[in-house]
Design a protein around this motif. Structure first.
Motif, PDB file in Angstrom:
ATOM      1  N   ASP A 126       0.438  -1.163  -0.069  1.00 52.92           N
ATOM      2  CA  ASP A 126       0.198  -0.105  -0.113  1.00 52.92           C
ATOM      3  C   ASP A 126       0.986   1.156  -0.033  1.00 52.92           C
ATOM      4  N   LEU A 131      -5.507   2.108   2.732  1.00 55.16           N
ATOM      5  CA  LEU A 131      -6.773   1.989   2.554  1.00 55.16           C
ATOM      6  C   LEU A 131      -7.889   0.766   3.289  1.00 55.16           C
ATOM      7  N   TRP A 140     -14.799   1.127   2.449  1.00 57.22           N
ATOM      8  CA  TRP A 140     -13.164   0.875   2.934  1.00 57.22           C
ATOM      9  C   TRP A 140     -12.935   2.961   2.236  1.00 57.22           C
ATOM     10  N   LEU A 142      -9.944   5.878   3.698  1.00 59.71           N
ATOM     11  CA  LEU A 142      -9.051   6.436   3.165  1.00 59.71           C
ATOM     12  C   LEU A 142      -8.203   6.672   4.342  1.00 59.71           C
ATOM     13  N   GLU A 145      -9.196   9.685   7.740  1.00 55.58           N
ATOM     14  CA  GLU A 145     -10.166  10.477   5.827  1.00 55.58           C
ATOM     15  C   GLU A 145     -10.977  11.416   6.767  1.00 55.58           C
ATOM     16  N   ASP A 173      -3.306  10.599  -7.037  1.00 59.36           N
ATOM     17  CA  ASP A 173      -4.053   8.262  -7.385  1.00 59.36           C
ATOM     18  C   ASP A 173      -3.792   8.364  -8.569  1.00 59.36           C
ATOM     19  N   LYS A 195      -8.073   3.993  -4.562  1.00 56.97           N
ATOM     20  CA  LYS A 195      -8.671   5.253  -3.722  1.00 56.97           C
ATOM     21  C   LYS A 195      -8.968   6.301  -3.793  1.00 56.97           C
ATOM     22  N   GLN A 199     -11.755  10.435  -3.216  1.00 57.85           N
ATOM     23  CA  GLN A 199     -11.892  11.593  -2.665  1.00 57.85           C
ATOM     24  C   GLN A 199     -13.273  11.887  -2.984  1.00 57.85           C
TER      25      GLN A 199
END
Length: 281
Positions: A126, A131, A140, A142, A145, A173, A195, A199
């Protein structure tokens, strides 16, 4: 040595690949690395990416010189050779030379921030921000976050980088995905795409610059990252309609906007067909 993809022409399967809104990802209940393990058997490496073993960590160390400023990175040879591209380079440069001090790879067109993510992925599976799987919500998210946005509502620096070729701010990303394409790391491509889908709060100018970057660094056969941007612009069309940046980009033209036009036509066709089809009792 590691050239960009420059492709021309329109694929015959474009309509099928770029039908907006029809490529939703399946939710995963296992770790991201477990999920990738099922599909890695088609790649060159014989063990999962980002999972070093004792032999790997005792292999020779290779120096990688990255970018115009020649920033230096170091990596174990077998870690680096999990990329088929680097494996070929290592064989060609090193195996016929007894000089162990000559083990250096030069990547003058690569960005250090991007290569750092690639290297972190090869070692750890990663790259930052990681993640993470929220077991309670089965979603899921980040790492950190909640802190991904600055106080003024703009995207935080972790989410973006400056493209050294154009000076434009783009999503990190996206750059990582394109690097994974260059180095034949399909697992990293899937990770970067997932990922990027998490966003939020990204400015229109950043989205458009990132979309252009994606088109410049992926082949026409890539239906994942390109379709992501087409669908994103369509979903946010009310915002883009008011964007002066969008108007300027449209006037400049390019394949991105032809693809966007076709994707929007497909989207409208889908809505029309849905309205015409009789409702089930």
């Amino acid at each position: 040595m590691f050239s960009k993809h420059h492709t021309h022409g329109r694929s015959d399967s474009f309509n099928a690949r770029y039908r907006a809104g029809k490529s939703t990802g399946r939710s995963m209940k296992r770790s991201f690395q477990d999920h990738l393990g099922d599909s890695r058997r088609t790649e060159r490496e014989t063990r999962p990416e980002g999972v070093p073993n004792a032999r790997t960590l005792t292999s020779p160390v290779i120096t990688i010189c990255v970018g115009p400023e020649k920033r230096l990175f170091a990596a174990h040879e077998e870690i680096l050779c999990m990329s088929p591209v680097f494996a070929d380079v290592c064989r060609g440069q090193f195996f016929e030379s007894p000089d162990t001090h000559s083990k250096t790879i030069s990547l003058p067109e690569e960005q250090p921030e991007v290569f750092s993510c690639v290297l972190e992925y090869l070692y750890k599976g990663d790259y930052y921000p990681r993640l993470l799987h929220n077991r309670r919500r089965n979603t899921w998210e980040l790492e950190n976050e909640a802190n991904d946005m600055d106080v003024d509502g703009t995207e935080k620096g972790d989410a973006t980088i400056v493209d050294q070729a154009t000076g434009n701010v783009i999503l990190k990303d996206t750059a990582v995905y394109c690097a994974a394409e260059r180095y034949s790391l399909s697992g990293l491509k899937r990770l970067a795409l997932r990922k990027q889908g998490l966003q939020s709060g990204i400015q229109c100018s950043t989205i458009l610059a990132s979309a252009r970057y994606a088109y410049a660094h992926t082949p026409d056969t890539d239906s994942k990252l390109r379709a992501h941007y087409l669908a994103l612009i369509i979903r946010c069309r009310s915002t883009f309609k008011r964007s002066g940046t969008m108007q300027m980009e449209m006037e400049q033209g390019g394949k991105l906007f032809f693809d966007l036009f076709v994707a929007m036509c497909n989207y409208i066709d889908d809505l029309t067909d849905a309205c015409k089809s009789p409702r089930s009792a």
